[in-house]
Design a protein around this motif. Structure first.
Motif, mmCIF file in Angstrom:
data_model
loop_
_atom_site.group_PDB
_atom_site.id
_atom_site.type_symbol
_atom_site.label_atom_id
_atom_site.label_comp_id
_atom_site.label_asym_id
_atom_site.label_seq_id
_atom_site.Cartn_x
_atom_site.Cartn_y
_atom_site.Cartn_z
ATOM 1 N N ASP A 1 0.876 -1.208 0.034
ATOM 2 C CA ASP A 1 0.249 0.057 -0.012
ATOM 3 C C ASP A 1 0.819 1.325 0.098
ATOM 4 O OD1 ASP A 1 -2.105 -1.854 1.955
ATOM 5 O OD2 ASP A 1 -2.713 -1.206 0.055
ATOM 6 N N CYS A 2 2.020 1.186 0.527
ATOM 7 C CA CYS A 2 2.911 2.225 0.466
ATOM 8 C C CYS A 2 4.448 1.858 0.814
ATOM 9 C CB CYS A 2 2.700 3.278 1.465
ATOM 10 S SG CYS A 2 2.432 3.070 3.093
ATOM 11 N N MET A 3 5.262 2.740 0.422
ATOM 12 C CA MET A 3 6.860 2.027 0.651
ATOM 13 C C MET A 3 7.527 3.475 1.407
ATOM 14 S SD MET A 3 9.443 0.282 -0.183
ATOM 15 C CE MET A 3 9.383 -0.666 -1.458
ATOM 16 N N VAL A 4 8.236 3.075 2.385
ATOM 17 C CA VAL A 4 8.835 4.170 2.966
ATOM 18 C C VAL A 4 10.490 3.881 2.758
ATOM 19 C CG1 VAL A 4 9.475 5.169 5.086
ATOM 20 C CG2 VAL A 4 7.118 4.009 4.739
ATOM 21 N N MET A 5 11.402 4.792 2.076
ATOM 22 C CA MET A 5 12.731 4.620 2.417
ATOM 23 C C MET A 5 13.445 5.794 2.903
ATOM 24 S SD MET A 5 12.451 4.408 -1.762
ATOM 25 C CE MET A 5 13.978 3.586 -1.849
ATOM 26 N N GLY A 6 14.873 5.701 2.924
ATOM 27 C CA GLY A 6 15.779 6.785 3.311
ATOM 28 C C GLY A 6 16.143 7.523 2.052
ATOM 29 N N SER A 7 16.650 8.665 2.092
ATOM 30 C CA SER A 7 16.870 9.304 1.126
ATOM 31 C C SER A 7 18.397 9.015 0.466
ATOM 32 C CB SER A 7 16.804 10.976 1.226
ATOM 33 O OG SER A 7 17.932 11.241 2.344
ATOM 34 N N ARG A 8 19.232 8.373 1.190
ATOM 35 C CA ARG A 8 20.642 8.175 0.531
ATOM 36 C C ARG A 8 21.022 6.879 1.240
ATOM 37 N NH1 ARG A 8 23.797 13.189 1.475
ATOM 38 N NH2 ARG A 8 24.514 11.624 2.821
ATOM 39 N N GLY A 9 21.240 5.904 0.721
ATOM 40 C CA GLY A 9 21.782 4.687 1.202
ATOM 41 C C GLY A 9 23.505 4.645 1.353
ATOM 42 N N LEU A 10 24.041 3.608 0.931
ATOM 43 C CA LEU A 10 25.466 3.302 1.216
ATOM 44 C C LEU A 10 26.272 3.688 -0.078
ATOM 45 C CD1 LEU A 10 24.901 -0.346 3.013
ATOM 46 C CD2 LEU A 10 25.599 1.825 3.967
ATOM 47 N N GLY A 11 25.527 4.378 -1.007
ATOM 48 C CA GLY A 11 26.251 4.568 -2.047
ATOM 49 C C GLY A 11 27.371 5.650 -1.676
ATOM 50 N N THR A 12 28.271 5.674 -2.684
ATOM 51 C CA THR A 12 29.862 6.581 -2.568
ATOM 52 C C THR A 12 29.429 7.860 -2.549
ATOM 53 O OG1 THR A 12 30.203 5.840 -4.616
ATOM 54 C CG2 THR A 12 31.455 4.807 -2.827
ATOM 55 N N ILE A 13 28.443 8.245 -3.684
ATOM 56 C CA ILE A 13 28.297 9.620 -3.969
ATOM 57 C C ILE A 13 27.425 10.440 -2.797
ATOM 58 C CG2 ILE A 13 27.189 11.453 -5.339
ATOM 59 C CD1 ILE A 13 27.937 9.447 -7.763
ATOM 60 N N LYS A 14 27.960 11.190 -1.815
ATOM 61 C CA LYS A 14 27.219 11.807 -0.984
ATOM 62 C C LYS A 14 27.026 13.292 -1.096
ATOM 63 C CE LYS A 14 28.129 8.484 1.934
ATOM 64 N NZ LYS A 14 26.926 7.421 2.318
ATOM 65 N N ARG A 15 27.046 13.755 -2.280
ATOM 66 C CA ARG A 15 26.825 15.154 -2.585
ATOM 67 C C ARG A 15 25.358 15.110 -2.854
ATOM 68 N NH1 ARG A 15 31.375 15.146 -5.287
ATOM 69 N NH2 ARG A 15 30.191 15.094 -7.070
ATOM 70 N N VAL A 16 24.779 14.112 -3.475
ATOM 71 C CA VAL A 16 23.454 14.341 -3.958
ATOM 72 C C VAL A 16 22.339 14.512 -2.829
ATOM 73 C CG1 VAL A 16 23.962 13.048 -5.894
ATOM 74 C CG2 VAL A 16 22.966 11.834 -4.258
#
Lengths: 163, 161
Positions: free
Chosen positions: A121-136
């Protein structure tokens, strides 16, 4: 409140995803809902063991199982104690069902598939995970899911990231 | 369980924002919360002298008794559609929440993010597309901007037509 909802949370054990999980539990989860912890692992080059679950993802793993290190070993997932603690409490306090499902592949695609498969019915997620690019401001996975998901998507920001 | 939360919904009276409001009411809003409808009008559309007063900070919080009153709303230059009003007033009654409206004048992208910080909001729900001309896009520029720049959790509710 709409009853018996299926709420998905994308979990990669990053700080952001823990915040998302906490937000979902505190703000969305109610009695009789089902909370799906969705974890996407990269596709392995060594296919022998996991072939069975590659296409469809693991079976649904109930809370009592995914707290067991031994059970999770076969999926090669190390359950994070903080996450386990949060869902344990949620399960009792909110009287909600907690299950986990593991997928293998690209998180962008697999999360959108999960929404359709599990009829979330809905999905919740963080805005940034473990990716290397931290500037986005928002990671590529969150962005992709938000645009392509068929259900409402909530993005929970990490307050330590300034904008 | 959270204490009293301030849940914002971006409302432009489009079908998409009605969807967002309905979703917020059905899924997020709980007894004791404040549901705040945020409407952004283009800058410079001042119907009367009062608007200039509120340019910087937005209008005062307008209670549901007022935002259902067309004469009062005329003063603000806002014409809420009956369906949106209905969803809001039903929510107030059934969920026992206070529903308020706040109007801003300016660029919706900036004003929504400002509202999030100043009110402040616990979370905000937006539709994916408003009244803009480009109806082919999956996600409008305002929703996209708010998701990227908001300091609180943002839920995007899609409208499929």
């Amino acid at each position: 409140m709409t009853k018996d909802r299926k709420i998905g949370v994308a979990v990669d054990f990053s700080k952001g995803s823990k915040l998302a999980l906490k937000w979902a539990i505190d703000n969305l989860l109610d009695k009789d809902d089902t909370l799906f912890l969705i974890h996407v692992k990269p596709k392995l080059s060594d296919e022998s063991r996991n072939l069975l679950w590659y296409a469809t993802g693991s079976p649904l793993i109930p809370l009592i199982e995914f707290r067991e290190k031994e059970v999770m070993k076969k999926y090669e997932v190390d359950p994070d104690p903080e996450v386990l603690d949060m869902v344990d409490t949620a399960s009792t306090q909110k009287e909600a069902t907690i299950v986990a499902k593991i997928y293998w592949g690209d998180p962008r695609d697999k999360l959108c598939e999960a929404i359709a498969d599990l009829k979330l019915d809905c999905m919740v997620m963080g805005s940034r995970g473990l990716g290397t690019i931290k500037r986005v401001l928002i990671g590529s996975v969150s962005n992709h899911v938000m645009v392509n998901a068929t259900c409402p998507v909530t993005i929970v920001k990490d307050p330590s990231h300034g904008h | 369980m959270e204490g009293e939360r301030r849940i914002g919904v971006a409302v432009d009276f489009s079908p998409s924002s009605r969807n967002a409001l309905k979703w917020a009411v059905d899924n997020v809003v709980r007894k004791g919360d404040h549901l705040i409808l945020l409407t952004i009008r283009p800058e410079g559309m001042y119907e009367g002298g009062e608007m200039q007063l509120w340019e910087a900070t937005g209008s005062p919080f307008i209670p549901s008794s007022d935002f259902c009153n067309p004469d009062i709303m005329k003063k603000y230059g806002v014409k809420p559609d009956p369906e949106t009003l209905d969803i809001a007033t039903t929510a107030a009654r059934q969920k026992e929440v206070e529903v308020l409206m706040k109007i801003f004048w300016g660029d919706p992208r900036e004003k929504l993010c400002e509202a999030i910080d100043n009110i402040p909001l616990s979370c905000i729900i937006v539709g994916n597309r408003g009244l803009g001309k480009l109806q082919r896009v999956i996600m409008g520029s305002v929703s996209n901007y708010v998701v990227n720049h908001s300091s609180c959790p943002v839920t995007v509710v899609k409208h499929h037509d």
